[in-house]
Write a protein that holds these residues in place. Sequence first.
Motif, PDB file in Angstrom:
ATOM      1  N   ALA A  86      -1.029 -15.726   9.588  1.00 54.51           N
ATOM      2  CA  ALA A  86      -1.169 -14.415  10.232  1.00 54.51           C
ATOM      3  C   ALA A  86      -1.612 -14.552  11.686  1.00 54.51           C
ATOM      4  O   ALA A  86      -1.158 -13.805  12.565  1.00 54.51           O
ATOM      5  N   ARG A  96       0.983 -14.828  14.333  1.00 54.82           N
ATOM      6  CA  ARG A  96       1.635 -13.591  14.780  1.00 54.82           C
ATOM      7  C   ARG A  96       0.667 -12.655  15.520  1.00 54.82           C
ATOM      8  O   ARG A  96       1.038 -12.052  16.531  1.00 54.82           O
ATOM      9  N   PHE A  97      -0.560 -12.547  15.005  1.00 52.45           N
ATOM     10  CA  PHE A  97      -1.467 -11.511  15.504  1.00 52.45           C
ATOM     11  C   PHE A  97      -2.548 -12.017  16.448  1.00 52.45           C
ATOM     12  O   PHE A  97      -3.307 -11.216  16.990  1.00 52.45           O
ATOM     13  N   MET A 119      -8.642 -11.885  11.174  1.00 50.21           N
ATOM     14  CA  MET A 119      -7.530 -11.094  10.667  1.00 50.21           C
ATOM     15  C   MET A 119      -8.028  -9.996   9.724  1.00 50.21           C
ATOM     16  O   MET A 119      -8.938 -10.214   8.916  1.00 50.21           O
ATOM     17  N   GLU A 155      -4.756  -6.315   6.149  1.00 50.09           N
ATOM     18  CA  GLU A 155      -3.350  -5.981   6.358  1.00 50.09           C
ATOM     19  C   GLU A 155      -2.617  -7.091   7.103  1.00 50.09           C
ATOM     20  O   GLU A 155      -1.478  -7.443   6.767  1.00 50.09           O
ATOM     21  N   GLN A 156      -3.267  -7.676   8.097  1.00 45.85           N
ATOM     22  CA  GLN A 156      -2.653  -8.792   8.814  1.00 45.85           C
ATOM     23  C   GLN A 156      -2.548 -10.022   7.916  1.00 45.85           C
ATOM     24  O   GLN A 156      -1.535 -10.736   7.931  1.00 45.85           O
ATOM     25  N   TRP A 208       0.462 -10.010   5.686  1.00 42.50           N
ATOM     26  CA  TRP A 208       1.678 -10.508   6.329  1.00 42.50           C
ATOM     27  C   TRP A 208       1.724 -12.036   6.257  1.00 42.50           C
ATOM     28  O   TRP A 208       2.787 -12.624   6.008  1.00 42.50           O
TER      29      TRP A 208
END
Length: 440
Positions: A335, A338-339, A345, A348-349, A352
């Motif tokens: 995660a 991406r974030f 994180m 919700e992250q 992913w």
Amino acid sequence: MKARSLALPLTLMALACGGSALAQDKVQFFPVLSGRTGPVAPNATPWANGHNDYMKLVNARGGINGVKTLVEECETAYATDRGVECYERLKGKHGGATVFQPLSTGITFALTDKVPGDKIPLITSGYGRSDTADGGIFRWNFPLIGHYWVAGDTVLQHIAIKAGGWDKLKGKKIGVVYHDSAFGKELLPIVQERSKMHGFELVLLPVPAPGVEQKAIWLQVRQQRPDYVVMQTWGVMTATAVKEAVATGYPREKMFGTWWSGAEPDLKDVGAAAKGYSAVMMQHGAEPQSAVVKEILDKVHAKNEGAGPKDEVGSVLYMRGVVGAMLAVEGVRAAQERFGKGKVMTGEQARWGYENLNLTQAKLDALGFKGVMRPVSTSCADHLGANWARVHTWDGAKFTWASDWLQADEQIIKPMVKASAEKYAAEKKIERRSPQDCQS
């Protein structure tokens, strides 16, 4: 009393962060629903110890790109109502829970309806709902590396190989001794499907929890004389079953446990009398010589920071906790790609990340899991990620590998998963995820 309750999270933070609970540390919170009391305590305790030791190892390695792990336990005693209470108590603590691993099918069933609203994922490796492998319906559930239908299919494959082929099972009788609960019943669809396909008879033998009284069940086994017995048991129920098999003279070499029915606490008190008993393992077994175990001993236990006794490190259920923690951490690492690398994180992250895991063999080897696991790769459609298993057999004192790698038959299991998931979706009025949602 109030002062003690306020101090507890700081103490747990210090333990999880390898002794450093500095306010400026960025922490990723991994709650633990533990079962250190009750009928599954001998089996659930090493799981929690392995999970927590691996989280300490992650911090000793520098965290998840600098983000330290934080662990806090809540005791469920394997009771569904207590598990839900623990979930509600922990889900908002320490900045919010990253992921829950219920270690109970009953608790998983209860939380499956809750987590979409709270936006917190569930990892249920080897238990829970088998149909949650369908990520198109179950957005928040991840039965990573295996579920009951994988275990049931591969243990039956092993029995068929020993018999000389599936055709040799026609007309045979297979007893299924199972925990009379959602956990035990989850195995039944795959063994019933294989029974229809190959013409063997099933003798279903439900055992009421906690399973300490099974004389009537094993009297039925003696009367029915099944050619093989498959066991879907957990905690004290497994040890009791093996002892009753010894007492009634049922051959242990014809007994095969699923993933939760084949660890050291199940057989150590029976010892040599249990020789020949086998169980299917989804990926790992006892791994005392693995690189990750040696690193835990060096960086955690050598500093007197182990969560439990040193002699359990590397055992079957300890490794299951280690693997569970690794999967939880690597989803967060994915995660972050991406974030934001080095950021904490959200649930919700992290979800992913679990949906986009790509644990190649090279990555697993680098984490210390060489020889322990095969690659795991998930997607929007596939929340399982791997369907490999092996069988190990008790030699009277320990487990040794007794099969090559086995792979569950997806041509049989995928339609079962899809049908069950769509039935759930219809009941709950859930729409299958769109391609756009799969990118979110």
